[in-house]
Design a protein around this motif. Structure first.
Motif, short mmCIF file in Angstrom:
data_model
loop_
_atom_site.label_atom_id
_atom_site.label_comp_id
_atom_site.label_asym_id
_atom_site.label_seq_id
_atom_site.Cartn_x
_atom_site.Cartn_y
_atom_site.Cartn_z
N LYS A 62 119.49 96.94 86.38
CA LYS A 62 118.84 95.72 87.12
C LYS A 62 119.32 95.02 88.32
CE LYS A 62 116.24 95.65 82.79
NZ LYS A 62 115.14 95.29 82.36
N LYS A 63 118.91 93.85 88.78
CA LYS A 63 119.68 93.37 89.56
C LYS A 63 120.99 93.08 89.26
CE LYS A 63 118.66 88.93 92.35
NZ LYS A 63 117.66 88.22 92.38
N ALA A 64 122.08 93.46 90.08
CA ALA A 64 123.42 93.22 89.77
C ALA A 64 123.87 91.77 89.10
CB ALA A 64 124.30 93.48 90.94
N PHE A 65 123.45 90.76 89.59
CA PHE A 65 123.76 89.42 89.04
C PHE A 65 123.41 89.51 87.86
CE2 PHE A 65 123.17 85.03 88.65
CZ PHE A 65 124.36 84.53 88.59
N ASN A 66 122.16 89.57 87.34
CA ASN A 66 121.64 89.59 86.15
C ASN A 66 122.25 90.43 85.07
OD1 ASN A 66 120.02 87.46 87.04
ND2 ASN A 66 118.15 89.01 87.17
N VAL A 84 132.97 92.86 88.08
CA VAL A 84 132.70 93.88 89.51
C VAL A 84 131.44 95.00 89.30
CG1 VAL A 84 133.84 95.48 91.08
CG2 VAL A 84 135.22 93.68 89.98
N THR A 85 130.68 94.95 90.28
CA THR A 85 129.61 95.81 90.19
C THR A 85 130.02 96.96 91.17
OG1 THR A 85 127.92 94.07 89.76
CG2 THR A 85 127.08 96.31 90.65
N VAL A 86 129.83 98.25 90.92
CA VAL A 86 129.91 99.27 91.94
C VAL A 86 128.78 100.17 92.07
CG1 VAL A 86 131.45 101.29 92.21
CG2 VAL A 86 132.50 99.25 90.93
N ASP A 103 127.32 101.77 88.47
CA ASP A 103 126.51 100.70 88.26
C ASP A 103 125.07 101.17 88.61
OD1 ASP A 103 128.24 99.33 86.13
OD2 ASP A 103 129.13 98.65 88.33
N PHE A 104 125.09 101.29 90.09
CA PHE A 104 123.76 101.54 90.79
C PHE A 104 123.91 102.91 91.77
CE2 PHE A 104 123.61 97.07 89.80
CZ PHE A 104 122.36 96.88 89.62
N SER A 105 123.10 103.67 91.98
CA SER A 105 122.99 104.71 92.73
C SER A 105 121.69 104.85 93.28
CB SER A 105 122.80 106.18 91.81
OG SER A 105 124.29 106.23 91.12
N TYR A 106 121.76 104.62 94.78
CA TYR A 106 120.44 104.67 95.62
C TYR A 106 120.59 105.75 96.36
CZ TYR A 106 120.81 99.49 94.35
OH TYR A 106 120.69 98.37 93.66
N ASN A 107 119.33 106.34 96.41
CA ASN A 107 118.85 107.60 97.32
C ASN A 107 118.37 106.76 98.49
OD1 ASN A 107 118.23 109.89 98.75
ND2 ASN A 107 116.89 110.57 97.25
N VAL A 135 118.14 97.20 98.08
CA VAL A 135 119.59 97.24 97.71
C VAL A 135 119.91 95.73 97.96
CG1 VAL A 135 121.82 97.75 98.65
CG2 VAL A 135 119.98 99.41 98.75
N PHE A 136 119.61 95.00 98.95
CA PHE A 136 119.83 93.66 99.03
C PHE A 136 119.24 92.88 97.94
CE2 PHE A 136 118.97 89.14 100.32
CZ PHE A 136 120.10 88.95 100.54
N HIS A 137 118.13 93.19 97.40
CA HIS A 137 117.56 92.41 96.13
C HIS A 137 118.42 92.71 95.02
CE1 HIS A 137 114.41 90.93 93.08
NE2 HIS A 137 114.85 92.14 92.49
N ASP A 138 118.86 93.74 94.82
CA ASP A 138 119.56 94.20 93.77
C ASP A 138 120.79 93.94 93.53
OD1 ASP A 138 117.42 95.46 92.51
OD2 ASP A 138 118.17 97.78 92.98
N LEU A 139 121.65 93.83 94.78
CA LEU A 139 122.98 93.59 94.99
C LEU A 139 123.29 92.43 95.82
CD1 LEU A 139 124.08 97.33 95.74
CD2 LEU A 139 124.08 96.09 93.78
N GLY A 140 122.72 92.17 96.83
CA GLY A 140 123.09 91.07 97.78
C GLY A 140 122.78 89.69 97.22
#
Length: 105
Positions: free
Chosen positions: A11-15, A22-24, A68-72, A87-92
């Motif tokens: 889900k969203k990296a911060f949550n 560390v999120t990869v 942790d996340f894979s984006y196509n 990507v920004f929503h999930d990670l940034g």
């Protein structure tokens, strides 16, 4: 909506990861013009379990990685295409929030 394909995991990296982890993430991209001119092939693929595969150009056994996340973001017409906003929503957003609170981001 279009471009908001589901990242292959998480889900969203911060949550998901919290403040101290560390999120990869990995994100594929379309071929650029130079690569197209050289007849390059896309050798990265992803599956629904968050695994990313690197297909050796010589046709050998693929290398498997898990993130942790894979984006196509290779083909905008693909059902699982993920745009920059997603990507920004999930990670940034989490990183930005932490930076505003004075943490090193």
């Amino acid at each position: 909506g279009k471009g908001e394909g589901t990242p292959k995991q998480g889900k969203k990296a911060f949550n998901k990861m919290g403040k101290d982890a560390v999120t990869v993430a990995v994100r594929s991209r379309p071929l650029n013009q130079r690569e197209k001119d050289r007849k390059a092939k896309i050798i990265v693929s992803m599956d629904a379990e968050g695994r990313t595969f690197l297909e050796p150009p010589d046709g050998g056994e693929p290398h498997k990685f898990t993130f942790d996340f894979s984006y196509n973001s290779t083909d905008p017409s693909a059902d699982d295409f993920v745009n920059q906003e997603r990507v920004f929503h999930d990670l940034g957003e989490g990183v930005l929030e932490q930076a505003f609170q004075g943490y090193n981001a």
